[in-house]
Design a protein around this motif. Structure first.
Motif, PDB file in Angstrom:
ATOM      1  N   ASN A 135       0.813  -1.218   0.000  1.00 23.65           N
ATOM      2  CA  ASN A 135       0.000   0.000   0.000  1.00 23.65           C
ATOM      3  C   ASN A 135       0.848   1.271   0.000  1.00 23.65           C
ATOM      4  O   ASN A 135       0.344   2.360   0.255  1.00 23.65           O
ATOM      5  CB  ASN A 135      -0.947   0.044   1.220  1.00 23.65           C
ATOM      6  CG  ASN A 135      -1.723  -1.222   1.412  1.00 23.65           C
ATOM      7  OD1 ASN A 135      -1.380  -2.057   2.255  1.00 23.65           O
ATOM      8  ND2 ASN A 135      -2.761  -1.404   0.620  1.00 23.65           N
ATOM      9  N   HIS A 136       2.145   1.150  -0.343  1.00 22.49           N
ATOM     10  CA  HIS A 136       3.058   2.277  -0.120  1.00 22.49           C
ATOM     11  C   HIS A 136       4.016   2.516  -1.285  1.00 22.49           C
ATOM     12  O   HIS A 136       4.054   3.607  -1.838  1.00 22.49           O
ATOM     13  CB  HIS A 136       3.836   1.997   1.181  1.00 22.49           C
ATOM     14  CG  HIS A 136       4.764   3.080   1.604  1.00 22.49           C
ATOM     15  ND1 HIS A 136       5.404   3.052   2.832  1.00 22.49           N
ATOM     16  CD2 HIS A 136       5.205   4.204   0.990  1.00 22.49           C
ATOM     17  CE1 HIS A 136       6.160   4.126   2.938  1.00 22.49           C
ATOM     18  NE2 HIS A 136       6.062   4.847   1.837  1.00 22.49           N
ATOM     19  N   GLY A 137       4.825   1.535  -1.677  1.00 28.11           N
ATOM     20  CA  GLY A 137       5.777   1.777  -2.755  1.00 28.11           C
ATOM     21  C   GLY A 137       6.861   0.727  -2.823  1.00 28.11           C
ATOM     22  O   GLY A 137       6.735  -0.362  -2.250  1.00 28.11           O
ATOM     23  N   LEU A 138       7.950   1.076  -3.517  1.00 25.11           N
ATOM     24  CA  LEU A 138       9.042   0.139  -3.767  1.00 25.11           C
ATOM     25  C   LEU A 138      10.316   0.603  -3.068  1.00 25.11           C
ATOM     26  O   LEU A 138      10.545   1.797  -2.903  1.00 25.11           O
ATOM     27  CB  LEU A 138       9.318   0.029  -5.269  1.00 25.11           C
ATOM     28  CG  LEU A 138       8.136  -0.302  -6.176  1.00 25.11           C
ATOM     29  CD1 LEU A 138       8.616  -0.386  -7.628  1.00 25.11           C
ATOM     30  CD2 LEU A 138       7.449  -1.595  -5.748  1.00 25.11           C
ATOM     31  N   LEU A 139      11.173  -0.359  -2.727  1.00 23.70           N
ATOM     32  CA  LEU A 139      12.455  -0.057  -2.093  1.00 23.70           C
ATOM     33  C   LEU A 139      13.496  -1.045  -2.576  1.00 23.70           C
ATOM     34  O   LEU A 139      13.208  -2.232  -2.757  1.00 23.70           O
ATOM     35  CB  LEU A 139      12.328  -0.119  -0.563  1.00 23.70           C
ATOM     36  CG  LEU A 139      13.571   0.238   0.243  1.00 23.70           C
ATOM     37  CD1 LEU A 139      13.178   1.009   1.514  1.00 23.70           C
ATOM     38  CD2 LEU A 139      14.371  -1.001   0.630  1.00 23.70           C
ATOM     39  N   ALA A 140      14.719  -0.538  -2.789  1.00 27.90           N
ATOM     40  CA  ALA A 140      15.850  -1.390  -3.162  1.00 27.90           C
ATOM     41  C   ALA A 140      17.073  -0.929  -2.403  1.00 27.90           C
ATOM     42  O   ALA A 140      17.238   0.262  -2.121  1.00 27.90           O
ATOM     43  CB  ALA A 140      16.116  -1.312  -4.667  1.00 27.90           C
ATOM     44  N   HIS A 141      17.952  -1.876  -2.069  1.00 25.70           N
ATOM     45  CA  HIS A 141      19.252  -1.486  -1.518  1.00 25.70           C
ATOM     46  C   HIS A 141      20.340  -2.273  -2.239  1.00 25.70           C
ATOM     47  O   HIS A 141      20.137  -3.404  -2.685  1.00 25.70           O
ATOM     48  CB  HIS A 141      19.322  -1.676   0.002  1.00 25.70           C
ATOM     49  CG  HIS A 141      19.371  -3.095   0.470  1.00 25.70           C
ATOM     50  ND1 HIS A 141      20.537  -3.831   0.503  1.00 25.70           N
ATOM     51  CD2 HIS A 141      18.404  -3.921   0.962  1.00 25.70           C
ATOM     52  CE1 HIS A 141      20.284  -5.031   0.987  1.00 25.70           C
ATOM     53  NE2 HIS A 141      18.991  -5.118   1.260  1.00 25.70           N
ATOM     54  N   GLY A 142      21.496  -1.636  -2.385  1.00 23.73           N
ATOM     55  CA  GLY A 142      22.591  -2.258  -3.117  1.00 23.73           C
ATOM     56  C   GLY A 142      23.939  -1.868  -2.571  1.00 23.73           C
ATOM     57  O   GLY A 142      24.058  -1.018  -1.681  1.00 23.73           O
ATOM     58  N   VAL A 143      24.978  -2.465  -3.133  1.00 23.67           N
ATOM     59  CA  VAL A 143      26.333  -2.213  -2.666  1.00 23.67           C
ATOM     60  C   VAL A 143      26.836  -0.859  -3.151  1.00 23.67           C
ATOM     61  O   VAL A 143      27.846  -0.346  -2.658  1.00 23.67           O
ATOM     62  CB  VAL A 143      27.307  -3.328  -3.109  1.00 23.67           C
ATOM     63  CG1 VAL A 143      26.866  -4.676  -2.550  1.00 23.67           C
ATOM     64  CG2 VAL A 143      27.411  -3.397  -4.634  1.00 23.67           C
ATOM     65  N   ASN A 144      26.153  -0.264  -4.124  1.00 23.78           N
ATOM     66  CA  ASN A 144      26.479   1.083  -4.591  1.00 23.78           C
ATOM     67  C   ASN A 144      25.255   1.624  -5.323  1.00 23.78           C
ATOM     68  O   ASN A 144      24.216   0.953  -5.436  1.00 23.78           O
ATOM     69  CB  ASN A 144      27.737   1.087  -5.475  1.00 23.78           C
ATOM     70  CG  ASN A 144      27.653   0.107  -6.632  1.00 23.78           C
ATOM     71  OD1 ASN A 144      26.601  -0.040  -7.269  1.00 23.78           O
ATOM     72  ND2 ASN A 144      28.743  -0.588  -6.918  1.00 23.78           N
ATOM     73  N   LEU A 145      25.375   2.834  -5.845  1.00 20.75           N
ATOM     74  CA  LEU A 145      24.250   3.462  -6.536  1.00 20.75           C
ATOM     75  C   LEU A 145      23.774   2.661  -7.736  1.00 20.75           C
ATOM     76  O   LEU A 145      22.566   2.438  -7.912  1.00 20.75           O
ATOM     77  CB  LEU A 145      24.667   4.868  -6.997  1.00 20.75           C
ATOM     78  CG  LEU A 145      24.520   6.007  -5.996  1.00 20.75           C
ATOM     79  CD1 LEU A 145      25.321   7.219  -6.469  1.00 20.75           C
ATOM     80  CD2 LEU A 145      23.051   6.383  -5.826  1.00 20.75           C
ATOM     81  N   ALA A 146      24.712   2.234  -8.568  1.00 18.00           N
ATOM     82  CA  ALA A 146      24.335   1.540  -9.797  1.00 18.00           C
ATOM     83  C   ALA A 146      23.667   0.207  -9.500  1.00 18.00           C
ATOM     84  O   ALA A 146      22.712  -0.193 -10.182  1.00 18.00           O
ATOM     85  CB  ALA A 146      25.559   1.334 -10.682  1.00 18.00           C
ATOM     86  N   HIS A 147      24.155  -0.507  -8.501  1.00 14.77           N
ATOM     87  CA  HIS A 147      23.581  -1.802  -8.123  1.00 14.77           C
ATOM     88  C   HIS A 147      22.123  -1.627  -7.682  1.00 14.77           C
ATOM     89  O   HIS A 147      21.215  -2.333  -8.155  1.00 14.77           O
ATOM     90  CB  HIS A 147      24.421  -2.415  -7.006  1.00 14.77           C
ATOM     91  CG  HIS A 147      24.019  -3.795  -6.629  1.00 14.77           C
ATOM     92  ND1 HIS A 147      24.185  -4.292  -5.363  1.00 14.77           N
ATOM     93  CD2 HIS A 147      23.459  -4.803  -7.343  1.00 14.77           C
ATOM     94  CE1 HIS A 147      23.751  -5.531  -5.309  1.00 14.77           C
ATOM     95  NE2 HIS A 147      23.303  -5.869  -6.498  1.00 14.77           N
ATOM     96  N   ALA A 148      21.891  -0.673  -6.771  1.00 14.76           N
ATOM     97  CA  ALA A 148      20.528  -0.428  -6.315  1.00 14.76           C
ATOM     98  C   ALA A 148      19.642   0.020  -7.470  1.00 14.76           C
ATOM     99  O   ALA A 148      18.479  -0.383  -7.573  1.00 14.76           O
ATOM    100  CB  ALA A 148      20.531   0.612  -5.196  1.00 14.76           C
ATOM    101  N   PHE A 149      20.195   0.837  -8.365  1.00 13.00           N
ATOM    102  CA  PHE A 149      19.413   1.329  -9.497  1.00 13.00           C
ATOM    103  C   PHE A 149      18.997   0.190 -10.423  1.00 13.00           C
ATOM    104  O   PHE A 149      17.838   0.126 -10.862  1.00 13.00           O
ATOM    105  CB  PHE A 149      20.215   2.371 -10.278  1.00 13.00           C
ATOM    106  CG  PHE A 149      19.481   2.893 -11.484  1.00 13.00           C
ATOM    107  CD1 PHE A 149      18.505   3.873 -11.337  1.00 13.00           C
ATOM    108  CD2 PHE A 149      19.742   2.400 -12.748  1.00 13.00           C
ATOM    109  CE1 PHE A 149      17.808   4.344 -12.444  1.00 13.00           C
ATOM    110  CE2 PHE A 149      19.049   2.865 -13.858  1.00 13.00           C
ATOM    111  CZ  PHE A 149      18.072   3.841 -13.710  1.00 13.00           C
ATOM    112  N   ALA A 150      19.922  -0.707 -10.749  1.00 13.70           N
ATOM    113  CA  ALA A 150      19.598  -1.828 -11.632  1.00 13.70           C
ATOM    114  C   ALA A 150      18.471  -2.679 -11.047  1.00 13.70           C
ATOM    115  O   ALA A 150      17.559  -3.110 -11.761  1.00 13.70           O
ATOM    116  CB  ALA A 150      20.840  -2.678 -11.879  1.00 13.70           C
TER     117      ALA A 150
END
Length: 257
Positions: free
Chosen positions: A175-190
């Protein structure tokens, strides 16, 4: 090719490694703006500041993503204390979610959270993400879910959020949205781009008459193993993010200020 933009004049108060992180993070905010992954002045991308201290960068509360610059990003600690010169506060809701992950997941150097229409729509559906398209097929056993508890400004939600997420890098906040975490910006973005794209296709598919074709779990598992764009050993989205940052650079290089 590296996604690190060419550095601009660095202020005296900022160390070189931190400034490079600021420039790349500011560029990524501009990428989100171009993609339409914005929600007025809300939502966040946070990035761990290089070094031994648990400090991270967050957007100033009050600016839109196309106003973000390297110099106006806010450095905070895990207690939410502002550590860099800033004319703006930070958003408590962003701090609660992002600090919980940064503090408890050792390699969560970047955390991204969005309220895109497609992502939020799928988050509102009881079944969540469906294994029915090319992009969701690449996310086999990679997505966790966290039940909605209201606006995320209460610290007591942190342990429940972390329990919901477990060892997965993608989290659909119901009911809220999406979240991602990664080892760097590009990883989380992909990771986030793939999840959001899967949601976009699902939203379009669900609007059509007929039954979506489910993909066999054995196929989605194989597709996920074959999706090397998530692997740091294979660039983890660096070439994609670099291309998008070059587009930002052509349009408005002020993010480097």
């Amino acid at each position: 090719m590296s996604a690190v933009p060419e550095a601009s004049a660095r202020p005296a108060w900022c160390e070189p490694q931190e400034w490079a992180a600021r420039v790349k993070l500011a560029a990524t905010y501009r990428v989100f703006h171009q993609l339409g992954w914005t929600e007025l002045i809300f939502n966040h991308i946070t990035l761990r500041v290089p070094g031994s201290q648990p400090h991270f960068l967050i957007n100033p509360f009050g600016l839109t993503y196309d106003e973000i610059k390297a110099s106006n990003l806010v450095k905070i600690d895990l207690g939410g204390q502002i550590l860099s010169p800033s004319d703006y506060p930070i958003n408590p809701a962003g701090f609660v979610i992002h600090s919980a992950i940064h503090a408890n997941v050792a390699d969560a150097h970047c955390v991204m959270h969005t309220h895109t229409t497609a992502g939020l729509a799928v988050a509102c559906m009881e079944g969540g993400l469906a294994p029915t398209n090319f992009y969701s097929a690449q996310l086999h056993d990679m997505v966790a879910y966290h039940d909605f508890e209201g606006i995320t400004v209460h610290d007591d939600e942190k342990p429940r959020l972390l329990k919901s997420m477990g060892d997965r890098r993608l989290l659909i906040l119901r009911n809220h949205g999406l979240l991602a975490h990664g080892v760097n910006l590009a990883h989380a973005f992909a990771l986030l781009w793939t999840l959001n794209r899967a949601c976009e296709i699902q939203l379009a598919t669900d609007s059509m008459r007929g039954q979506a074709i489910p993909i066999d779990p054995a196929i989605t598992a194989r597709a996920t193993r074959d999706a090397l764009q998530f692997s740091p050993e294979h660039g983890a989205g660096e070439n994609v993010l670099a291309a998008l940052i070059r587009r930002v650079e052509r349009i408005d290089p002020s993010y480097k200020e």
